[in-house]
Design a protein around this motif. Structure first.
Motif, PDB file in Angstrom:
ATOM      1  N   ASN A 129      36.373  65.922  72.369  1.00 32.11           N
ATOM      2  CA  ASN A 129      36.983  66.454  72.380  1.00 32.11           C
ATOM      3  C   ASN A 129      38.028  65.816  71.531  1.00 32.11           C
ATOM      4  OD1 ASN A 129      39.253  68.645  71.682  1.00 32.11           O
ATOM      5  ND2 ASN A 129      39.011  69.436  74.859  1.00 32.11           N
ATOM      6  N   THR A 130      37.592  66.448  70.289  1.00 28.78           N
ATOM      7  CA  THR A 130      39.282  65.408  70.269  1.00 28.78           C
ATOM      8  C   THR A 130      40.312  65.564  69.820  1.00 28.78           C
ATOM      9  OG1 THR A 130      38.295  66.566  67.920  1.00 28.78           O
ATOM     10  CG2 THR A 130      37.184  64.724  68.706  1.00 28.78           C
ATOM     11  N   ALA A 131      40.723  66.688  69.800  1.00 32.01           N
ATOM     12  CA  ALA A 131      41.919  67.342  69.727  1.00 32.01           C
ATOM     13  C   ALA A 131      42.556  66.810  70.962  1.00 32.01           C
ATOM     14  CB  ALA A 131      42.448  68.718  70.088  1.00 32.01           C
ATOM     15  N   ALA A 132      41.745  66.937  72.481  1.00 32.64           N
ATOM     16  CA  ALA A 132      41.995  66.281  73.900  1.00 32.64           C
ATOM     17  C   ALA A 132      42.377  64.668  73.464  1.00 32.64           C
ATOM     18  CB  ALA A 132      41.650  66.777  74.894  1.00 32.64           C
ATOM     19  N   TYR A 133      41.353  64.145  73.050  1.00 26.08           N
ATOM     20  CA  TYR A 133      41.282  62.339  72.990  1.00 26.08           C
ATOM     21  C   TYR A 133      42.252  61.880  72.010  1.00 26.08           C
ATOM     22  CZ  TYR A 133      40.163  57.877  73.148  1.00 26.08           C
ATOM     23  OH  TYR A 133      39.916  56.134  73.403  1.00 26.08           O
ATOM     24  N   LEU A 134      42.325  62.937  71.063  1.00 27.62           N
ATOM     25  CA  LEU A 134      43.778  62.085  69.870  1.00 27.62           C
ATOM     26  C   LEU A 134      45.275  62.693  69.826  1.00 27.62           C
ATOM     27  CD1 LEU A 134      41.295  62.268  66.978  1.00 27.62           C
ATOM     28  CD2 LEU A 134      42.123  60.066  68.283  1.00 27.62           C
ATOM     29  N   ILE A 135      44.948  63.454  70.694  1.00 30.83           N
ATOM     30  CA  ILE A 135      46.567  64.537  71.426  1.00 30.83           C
ATOM     31  C   ILE A 135      47.365  64.419  72.216  1.00 30.83           C
ATOM     32  CG2 ILE A 135      47.711  66.889  70.632  1.00 30.83           C
ATOM     33  CD1 ILE A 135      46.014  67.246  68.308  1.00 30.83           C
TER      34      ILE A 135
END
Lengths: 248, 257
Positions: A129-135
């Motif tokens: 989940n890129t939104a979660a991992y990056l943000i």
């Protein structure tokens, strides 16, 4: 048209934040990332925060001493004004405006660069989940470390006021300390931390949103980085006003 | 097996893919070829779920990919590996950390097990001992091979490769092609390669799909290419003047190409 565009961005921003704060795939990976971000934001911003706070405290003291010149207001008020100006307004607001420029633009460029180099696509395909991992780690790190930076900024700023006022003979050290200890309202410190928390969230989430939605090449990445700073600054000032209205 | 049917995709008023249906078999290298702008990359992105189609269905072994539950999607994602055109290696991580990333994120393996798995994958792509290097210290070909190692680290059932040979010299391209083909057979993976490199087509094309103006205009294997009388296919294959001269010379010497 402008309102439609603004609402469109607001909707996308809220959706992104919704997925950014969902359950992590693996807590340990996120924890490591939070620690790394705390180091980058905290240690990386310490010098600039220190320098700016020192001068802001010094300028506040000198300006207020100039205003008091020839009036019946006692000199120790310089310490009092430096303290309250710093705690209520200057430390949280100026520090976060500066951090929006330093940390915010950096986050927008980092995530935007990852978008352009297909790193985000690669993670998506892996199932991250890129939104979660990056943000999420960036925002969490910021809301933990920025209030600490703001507290440091408040101390340094008061120190700057002392350095500018006492050795130059504007008032004595005793008077300055007396001013610092006069009319102290602990609630103001609470307000400082509320502001720094809200500003930290705004500057990181807006910057991440700008970076995450970069489309195009290096010109668009530059624009996203600029937008991150400009929009964060505007939102910080707007939030500053709203917090003042609500909490005072 | 991956099956797609009735795929339609447009961007605004511009249709890119028009009613695409195809089967991609396991244990075979499936190639999507076509001229620039034919819709190859869009089709690949649709297949891996990076963009949704306007219409159509995508099945991964009878699983409806477009209507899958979020939890099941993550499980399915772990069975998918992808090699990107630009490798998409994380610049700030070492080769070892790049390959280990999916293991760190999705498995409960011990440090030793992860390290062993990374070394096995690096060995498979003939890059032993470069664990501590950063992507910027590697050549384009090495980056691609590290990309392959990362793509296969979770033992995927499906491998997608977007222009695996772009920017590589013909010899290195051959190495990458052979590597992908061997890995596909070894692991009985469904491999889909998006390419316009004709050497790749003739080397590894078990199932070749030619896209032209958003439609499939030819499908077959590498051995059927030369015997096909499809004009678009021939225009595509013999696009280079060198190959045209070669073909002309062959035909004038009595060979049927």
């Amino acid at each position: 048209m402008v309102i439609t565009k603004l609402l469109d961005h607001l909707g996308k921003y809220l959706i992104l934040m919704g997925s950014a704060f969902s359950k992590p795939e693996k807590t340990s990976m996120y924890y490591r990332e939070v620690i790394r971000q705390m180091h980058d934001i905290g240690v990386g911003s310490l010098i600039i925060v220190f320098i700016i706070s020192l001068f802001i405290g010094a300028v506040t003291a000198i300006q207020f001493a100039y205003q008091l010149d020839g009036t019946l207001v006692p000199d120790y008020y310089i310490g009092y004004v430096v303290r309250d100006m710093t705690i209520i307004e200057l430390a949280p607001t100026i520090t976060c405006l500066v951090l929006a420029g330093k940390v915010g633009s950096n986050m927008a460029s980092e995530i935007g660069g990852m978008r352009q180099k297909e790193h985000i696509d690669a993670m998506e395909i892996m199932g991250v989940n890129t939104a979660a991992y990056l943000i999420m780690p960036k925002v969490l790190a910021a809301v933990i470390i920025i209030p600490i930076l703001v507290a440091i900024a408040a101390f340094v700023s008061i120190g700057g006021g002392y350095i500018a006022a006492v050795p130059t003979g504007l008032l004595s050290g005793q008077e300055f300390v007396m001013g610092l200890r006069s009319f102290f309202i602990p609630y103001n410190v609470f307000m400082m931390f509320v502001k720094s928390l809200v500003f930290a969230f705004l500057l990181t989430s807006i910057s991440c949103y700008q970076g995450y939605n970069v489309k195009g090449g290096s010109i668009e990445l530059g624009k996203a980085s600029t937008n991150a700073v400009v929009i964060s600054d505007i939102m910080i000032l707007l939030a500053d006003y709203l917090i003042a209205v609500v909490l005072i | 097996m991956i099956k797609i049917s009735g795929i339609y995709k447009s961007f605004g008023d511009t249709p890119v893919l028009k009613n695409i249906s195809a089967d991609f078999q396991p244990g075979k290298t499936n190639l999507i070829i076509g001229r620039s702008g034919a819709g190859k990359t869009v089709l690949l992105k649709l297949l891996v779920g990076l963009i949704p189609p306007n219409e159509g269905q995508i099945f991964y072994d009878q699983v409806d990919f477009l209507h899958i539950k979020k939890k099941d999607l993550r499980t399915l994602r772990m069975k998918v590996g992808m090699l990107f055109q630009g490798s998409a290696l994380f610049d700030s991580l070492t080769v070892e950390e790049n390959i280990r990333f999916p293991l760190d994120m999705f498995t409960a393996m011990t440090k030793k097990e992860k390290s062993d798995r990374v070394n096995t994958c690096l060995n498979r792509v003939s890059l032993d001992g470069i664990n501590a290097k950063f992507p910027s210290e590697l050549s384009g070909g090495m980056q691609k091979r590290v990309g392959i190692a990362r793509a296969i680290v979770l033992n995927p059932s499906y491998l997608f490769c977007d222009e695996p040979n772009s920017g590589l010299d013909p010899k290195t391209s051959l190495v990458i092609d052979e590597l992908i083909k061997d890995i596909t057979i070894e692991n009985n993976m469904t491999t889909i390669i998006n390419t316009h490199d004709m050497n790749s087509v003739m080397e590894v094309g078990d199932n070749v799909i030619l896209l032209h103006e958003g439609k499939i205009c030819w499908q077959g294997n590498k051995d059927e290419i030369m015997s096909s009388d499809n004009e678009i296919l021939h225009d595509f294959i013999f696009a280079s003047p060198f190959l045209q001269r070669l073909r002309h010379a062959a035909v004038s010497n009595g060979f049927d190409i």
